[in-house]
Design a protein around this motif. Sequence first.
Motif, PDB file in Angstrom:
ATOM      1  N   LYS A  37     -16.689  11.260  -1.691  1.00 20.19           N
ATOM      2  CA  LYS A  37     -16.278  11.012  -0.305  1.00 20.19           C
ATOM      3  C   LYS A  37     -15.485  12.195   0.243  1.00 20.19           C
ATOM      4  O   LYS A  37     -15.238  12.293   1.427  1.00 20.19           O
ATOM      5  N   ILE A  80      -9.298   8.363   3.695  1.00 18.70           N
ATOM      6  CA  ILE A  80      -9.616   6.933   3.714  1.00 18.70           C
ATOM      7  C   ILE A  80      -8.483   6.182   4.411  1.00 18.70           C
ATOM      8  O   ILE A  80      -7.454   6.760   4.719  1.00 18.70           O
ATOM      9  N   GLU A  81      -8.695   4.926   4.647  1.00 22.60           N
ATOM     10  CA  GLU A  81      -7.653   4.082   5.235  1.00 22.60           C
ATOM     11  C   GLU A  81      -6.496   3.988   4.245  1.00 22.60           C
ATOM     12  O   GLU A  81      -6.705   3.575   3.098  1.00 22.60           O
ATOM     13  N   GLN A  82      -5.309   4.341   4.693  1.00 20.31           N
ATOM     14  CA  GLN A  82      -4.173   4.293   3.768  1.00 20.31           C
ATOM     15  C   GLN A  82      -3.942   2.892   3.218  1.00 20.31           C
ATOM     16  O   GLN A  82      -3.490   2.729   2.091  1.00 20.31           O
ATOM     17  N   THR A  83      -4.268   1.880   4.025  1.00 22.21           N
ATOM     18  CA  THR A  83      -4.032   0.507   3.558  1.00 22.21           C
ATOM     19  C   THR A  83      -4.991   0.114   2.443  1.00 22.21           C
ATOM     20  O   THR A  83      -4.848  -0.952   1.831  1.00 22.21           O
ATOM     21  N   GLU A  84      -5.992   0.951   2.175  1.00 17.75           N
ATOM     22  CA  GLU A  84      -6.927   0.652   1.083  1.00 17.75           C
ATOM     23  C   GLU A  84      -6.389   1.091  -0.269  1.00 17.75           C
ATOM     24  O   GLU A  84      -6.921   0.701  -1.306  1.00 17.75           O
ATOM     25  N   GLN A 117       2.502   4.824   0.580  1.00 17.14           N
ATOM     26  CA  GLN A 117       2.829   5.634   1.750  1.00 17.14           C
ATOM     27  C   GLN A 117       2.670   7.102   1.376  1.00 17.14           C
ATOM     28  O   GLN A 117       3.153   7.541   0.349  1.00 17.14           O
ATOM     29  N   TYR A 129       0.840  -1.191   0.000  1.00 15.95           N
ATOM     30  CA  TYR A 129       0.000   0.000   0.000  1.00 15.95           C
ATOM     31  C   TYR A 129       0.874   1.240   0.000  1.00 15.95           C
ATOM     32  O   TYR A 129       1.968   1.263   0.564  1.00 15.95           O
ATOM     33  N   ARG A 135      -3.828   0.544  -2.729  1.00 12.07           N
ATOM     34  CA  ARG A 135      -2.829  -0.479  -2.970  1.00 12.07           C
ATOM     35  C   ARG A 135      -2.190  -0.319  -4.332  1.00 12.07           C
ATOM     36  O   ARG A 135      -2.774   0.241  -5.261  1.00 12.07           O
ATOM     37  N   ASP A 154     -16.822   2.938  -2.185  1.00  8.52           N
ATOM     38  CA  ASP A 154     -17.970   2.517  -1.387  1.00  8.52           C
ATOM     39  C   ASP A 154     -19.209   2.455  -2.259  1.00  8.52           C
ATOM     40  O   ASP A 154     -19.287   3.115  -3.309  1.00  8.52           O
ATOM     41  N   LYS A 177     -13.570  -7.492  -0.346  1.00  6.27           N
ATOM     42  CA  LYS A 177     -14.235  -7.566   0.954  1.00  6.27           C
ATOM     43  C   LYS A 177     -15.731  -7.321   0.819  1.00  6.27           C
ATOM     44  O   LYS A 177     -16.479  -7.455   1.780  1.00  6.27           O
ATOM     45  N   ASP A 201      -8.625  15.989   7.042  1.00  5.98           N
ATOM     46  CA  ASP A 201      -8.114  14.672   7.401  1.00  5.98           C
ATOM     47  C   ASP A 201      -7.831  13.842   6.159  1.00  5.98           C
ATOM     48  O   ASP A 201      -8.487  14.013   5.128  1.00  5.98           O
TER      49      ASP A 201
END
Lengths: 719, 719
Positions: free
Chosen positions: A144, A75-79, A31, A29, A81, A96, A169, A72
């Motif tokens: 979003k 989203i989740e940085q790990t999303e 950085q 993912y 990829r 989403d 998921k 902010d």
Amino acid sequence: MKTRHMVWMGALLLLVSGCEQRNDADSGYAQWTQEVPGVWKSRVGVPDKVTLTSELTFTPKLDAIGEMGEADFPIEQTEIRFEQTDGKTYLRFPLDEGEQIYGLGLNFKTVEQRKRIMRLHVDHYGGKDDGRTHAPVPFFVSSKGYGVLLNVARYVDVYCGTGVRKDSKHPPVVRDRTTDPKWSAQPYSDNLEFLIPADGVEMVLFAGKTMLDVVRRFNLYHGGGVLPPKWGLGFWHRVPTRYTDQQVKEEVQEFKEHRFPLSVVGLEPGWQSRAYPCTYEWDNTRFPQPQQLIDTLAAQHIRVNLWMNPGISPESSVYPDIEPFTASHTEWCGAIPDYTIREAQDIMCRHWTKHQLDLGVSGYKMDENDGNDSWIFPDVATFPSGTSAEQMRQIYGSLMQHMLTNLYRQRNQRTYGLVRAGNAGTVSYPFVIYNDYYNHRDFITALINSSYIGVLWTPEVRSSATAEEWLRRMQTVCFAPIAMLNAWSDGTKPWSFPEVERQVNDAAMLRMQLIPYLYSTYADYCFRGIPPTRAMNLEEGYATNSVEEAGVLDTTKNPYALAVKRESKDQFMVGENLLVAPLFAGETERKVVLPQGRWYDFYTGELVGEGEIITVAPGLDKIPVFVKDGGIIPMFAPATTIDDTKRALVVRHYGTKASTYRLYDDDGETYNYEQGEYAYVTFKVEVDADGTRHGSAEQTTGTRLWSYNGAYDFQFMTK
Amino acid sequence: MKTRHMVWMGALLLLVSGCEQRNDADSGYAQWTQEVPGVWKSRVGVPDKVTLTSELTFTPKLDAIGEMGEADFPIEQTEIRFEQTDGKTYLRFPLDEGEQIYGLGLNFKTVEQRKRIMRLHVDHYGGKDDGRTHAPVPFFVSSKGYGVLLNVARYVDVYCGTGVRKDSKHPPVVRDRTTDPKWSAQPYSDNLEFLIPADGVEMVLFAGKTMLDVVRRFNLYHGGGVLPPKWGLGFWHRVPTRYTDQQVKEEVQEFKEHRFPLSVVGLEPGWQSRAYPCTYEWDNTRFPQPQQLIDTLAAQHIRVNLWMNPGISPESSVYPDIEPFTASHTEWCGAIPDYTIREAQDIMCRHWTKHQLDLGVSGYKMDENDGNDSWIFPDVATFPSGTSAEQMRQIYGSLMQHMLTNLYRQRNQRTYGLVRAGNAGTVSYPFVIYNDYYNHRDFITALINSSYIGVLWTPEVRSSATAEEWLRRMQTVCFAPIAMLNAWSDGTKPWSFPEVERQVNDAAMLRMQLIPYLYSTYADYCFRGIPPTRAMNLEEGYATNSVEEAGVLDTTKNPYALAVKRESKDQFMVGENLLVAPLFAGETERKVVLPQGRWYDFYTGELVGEGEIITVAPGLDKIPVFVKDGGIIPMFAPATTIDDTKRALVVRHYGTKASTYRLYDDDGETYNYEQGEYAYVTFKVEVDADGTRHGSAEQTTGTRLWSYNGAYDFQFMTK
């Protein structure tokens, strides 16, 4: 022996480790590092040296971004990829259910991009939103509240909510097509995927509480939007290509006789001694005394804009100097300069300066730097700098914009012109995109989409089948960044349809009257990154209403019974307070979607609705325009020219709300505003308990004005 | 110190030299090595491991190529240049003025490819000849007498006579567009250029005295063409997708009652328990006893062909076994096997064998292995073998064809079926391409183009707006590799338009009567590489007549006044002797271009013309068919089935020339012909001095016959 052994071993080790870094499929993912509040950067792999912005100059407006406050990471940085394989970089962003995606190029038929696939590729638009368009900017804006620019000058494949991963998921429900009526040809996809044909990519992420904030950060980060010269907001007329200077003067005289506004005359290819390919030198039979023509027009407050395209004629005096810096292939037999090489830029700039700028030419229309594939350099072409043809294709229009912008900037002069190609990084360059396409509805959709991606677009008028069509086109172009009639081949004039001459004149006059409002709007583009003509989705209180209608199975036309999406793509905002909802030929009424709050008819001041869909039937003479509650619109009296005289202003107020408006002013010609030489006059309308409205004006910035004499006549339009 | 220094120096040197080998722009001219007479190979750079043909099996027919004799390398080797830059390979072939280029994919609107640009990309055809099509074979055929295959499974860009190089030895004349009426938007280009997004490519060059010889060598080199099973040449009918076995039997009974030929019944997705995605298992409500159905139909000499598409349903019993071998992304929620992995092939083949082949299913219709981008795996997908999605896209249809061909071959059984994608290397695989498009004229153009590139195509019939259209479509499909009505959704039957039932029946009956001629034609495809339905340009004595009409300037539709090219793309050869020139709905007459020599009306035997353009008005009942002078056409009596009985033949002779014809025969089911189990009967017609014609027949190969009883009734059609 041992030493040589070690040498080879060491070499082998290094070589092997080098190989592994280059060849293995790397994934993970991304950085992100914060640049300024609301802006993060990331790098995956080894990006190209030449990117969309690497060859351009602009000054990021970081202070202005700072003034927008904190935001902010959305989203989740790990999303987010990435994967590198087969010499390409794959990026994946989450999607989403219900999330909408905008941007991704100057599309003409679609606004919301979900469930669409494109290959972003600079080209003349071909009738399908397949990614081939004049500004295929790899920047998306998500509902979003964030957007990402992929700063890569390659043909990027976009899969916007179409790819379904086995390891998703949010796997879609698996259905049997034969028996299940809910089966869909497009099962739910939770990905926005990109394929970048490069070893790496640099990305910039912009966050925002609203999509407008995302777009603002994107625009400010790349230098802020265009502040055109004041004359640029007048009416433009491009004459037929074979006109002589005498015919130009006669046509200008006709404009006077018809009392039609005119600020810029555009000369088409025939001004040059050779075109397709170009000499960039005046033709001495049609234009024996160009300086005299330019001076004559300047005395009438009319400027000259000249057509050009990229290929240089062997008959041009500049050819021997530029030829060593040109590509392997020609465009219409013209040599194509490698503008990533500074010396190539300088050679051509000196030529343009000597032959045009020093004579007082105000700008150019830079044609055919987009495509199509048959004309422009093919992807097999090579360039002296070693930059690939693919990269050159994606940035050629940007390079030309950069060159001409700076050429005028060095003279402390603002230019304004047209171009056929742009990309990320050109938001501050004063060039407006146009093309040979002509579908009027699609032209308006493009106007809407331009606001997501930091480019300007004009729905130019050329010809029409009927007077009604002519007028409707004129009505819309008079709200565009450049209000223009392009008669390069059709030989039309604003009054070509006598039955609507008056109404066309009205539309152009309204344009002229709105210049104080428009100029302030473009100041907001420049200083605050707010797009001047923009999508309704960027307007607060606007509810998106894209709707899917069930598809009907047809074994040829719709073999998978695809749903049809209907979305709003024919109304837009102009500036802070105006909503424009054009009619198109063949219709006498239309629906208008009003955002939350009360809205008023621009012409009458009457209340028309509040956060609802209304139907309007304005008649041929008018283009529906609405003003938000409290909207203040400063206007000139009707006039056909823009000159140095200071004028009075009518300051209209609509609705019943108290409000303020900041009128912007500067010398309208130079870049002195960057050194603080500008002014703001703040208009304020206050409302008493009994509803009486009072207007006041105060110069809140600067010590002088240039176009306004201080007389402000407040008109409260709503009774 | 010194040792360590040397280690690093050595390492650096090696690394740098390694870098240089990988990164530097390598260029020069390709080196060619002869494989067999008329066939040369070349390798540039480092080709991909997985190519168009690397995963396929076929036996090149080198002896047959040898029998074609010698051929010279057709052009100067130094004219074929390559360059490697930016991770891509650029190829350049010379183009002479007047040289024509054919091939380069299954195009639907154009035959001659000069001045065209395409990106060869497997996909469902989208309405434009932009390279996205079912068989975008990177093989071109030049009128100069050679062709080249670029054996690379990548999206190849083709610039066919569009790129003009600065260093061209044949530079076009530079003209001024403004004043020179001879200015053209497409100046003369002497290049055929390719851009291959790979580090190298393998090329195969085929020479030939004629373009037909080039195509023959290309086909033979890849195994020779398809010899279908005899039953495959009958009439095919695909029933509506939700039909039950009972409905199938009833429909077959209707065919009998209407005395309509029927050899194959096609079942659509509904035969499966789940489809989109697929289980590849029978649905036990609609088909509770598949064996019984298959046997019932077999007793009537009717075979069963089953629809499938690539995605495997999680509900299939095979899913757990195959899942580890599937891609990262799904197609309609179905897992996509990586068929470059042998075990994946074996797993699926066992499943198909158990559930279908062992029951007697004769073949498949392999749908949706072409695209489109929304359904099929995206280019961001990854496969367990590491093969890129791009390569998989270009070969997926080929892989499926290879798999199913060999699955049946292992049972010494010929299959015949349909597929949506093919590419180089599939010429011997018995699958015919079809699609959801439906423009009838374009369907015939595709039939013509299929003959340049080694694929088979059928203009299937599904529905029509009028009886006239229905009949015209039926008339053409009855000359195609598969004569088929596909009623998967429309529920049509051959007699759906009662007013033309008799004529439709005539067309199908003519198809059945021509089977001896067609079967011999396909034997020529198999053994001699001669395409069965082919372009007129491959016929000796045919003069190409593509014509350019001057373009009319229109600022929107034709801003560069491009010339319009008109070419012949609506008539084709079937076999050695027949010229078919279909009528299309809405026309009552048409022009037919007759090659040199005398040509005769198929129905009446009358002379119609000689090396000229004629106009024919055949009426609704007939499709215009013409026979070359001396043409021999062996025909069955009308029959609705193909079975094991040996039958008499009518042997028609047309015109006044002496001639011979070799009738081919074998068991029509197995591959035993590859071991010599086949026969030829040579028909000979001799002509006396007074014009009397005499016919004779002699079995010149083999010791037995299978479908013919030895009774040959010569009919001299021309009085």
